[in-house]
Design a protein around this motif. Sequence first.
Motif, PDB file in Angstrom:
ATOM      1  N   GLN A   1       0.849  -1.190   0.000  1.00 23.95           N
ATOM      2  CA  GLN A   1       0.000   0.000   0.000  1.00 23.95           C
ATOM      3  C   GLN A   1       0.887   1.243   0.000  1.00 23.95           C
ATOM      4  O   GLN A   1       1.886   1.299   0.704  1.00 23.95           O
ATOM      5  CB  GLN A   1      -0.894   0.001   1.245  1.00 23.95           C
ATOM      6  N   GLN A   3       0.834   5.612   0.052  1.00 22.91           N
ATOM      7  CA  GLN A   3       0.055   6.824   0.312  1.00 22.91           C
ATOM      8  C   GLN A   3       0.834   8.048  -0.092  1.00 22.91           C
ATOM      9  O   GLN A   3       2.057   8.114   0.099  1.00 22.91           O
ATOM     10  CB  GLN A   3      -0.276   6.931   1.805  1.00 22.91           C
ATOM     11  N   VAL A   5       0.571  12.066   0.795  1.00 19.17           N
ATOM     12  CA  VAL A   5      -0.102  13.001   1.697  1.00 19.17           C
ATOM     13  C   VAL A   5       0.393  14.405   1.420  1.00 19.17           C
ATOM     14  O   VAL A   5       1.599  14.678   1.519  1.00 19.17           O
ATOM     15  CB  VAL A   5       0.149  12.629   3.173  1.00 19.17           C
ATOM     16  N   TYR A 109      -0.219   6.811  -8.400  1.00 16.50           N
ATOM     17  CA  TYR A 109      -0.953   7.174  -7.190  1.00 16.50           C
ATOM     18  C   TYR A 109      -1.266   8.658  -7.167  1.00 16.50           C
ATOM     19  O   TYR A 109      -0.505   9.488  -7.700  1.00 16.50           O
ATOM     20  CB  TYR A 109      -0.140   6.804  -5.949  1.00 16.50           C
ATOM     21  N   GLN A 112      -4.737  13.168  -1.783  1.00 13.11           N
ATOM     22  CA  GLN A 112      -6.146  13.476  -1.517  1.00 13.11           C
ATOM     23  C   GLN A 112      -6.535  14.874  -1.984  1.00 13.11           C
ATOM     24  O   GLN A 112      -7.721  15.190  -2.067  1.00 13.11           O
ATOM     25  CB  GLN A 112      -6.435  13.332  -0.009  1.00 13.11           C
TER      26      GLN A 112
END
Length: 120
Positions: A1, A3, A5, A109, A112
């Motif tokens: 996984q 991420q 940010v 990826y 947000q």
Amino acid sequence: QVQLVESGGGLVQAGGSLRLSCAASGSIITINTMGWYRQAPGKQRELVAGITSGGTTTYADSVEGRFTISRDNAKKRVELQMNSLKPEDTAVYYCNADILTKRLRVENYWGQGTQVTVSS
């Protein structure tokens, strides 16, 4: 996984500056191209700036000379320094990266998103 940010968005007056940061974490072997995109209300998402692992940069014509993208490969971070901001720079800004993951494949990826608002 994996991420991504983001941080650093906010409200600024026209002519001001903001610095956006994006940190990658997770099952990462290496990060290839990293970039910043933005999407204003009612408009398509567009590339703002990109940077390869070797440091080659590309910019949208609308931000050339005002924005600077940089990265720290060791820290898995990419930043966007935005100067001389204009109201038309108002948008949600997204970090993007092509990452070679521990699944041994390159995956794309998105962060947000962080809101940047420039008042006139």
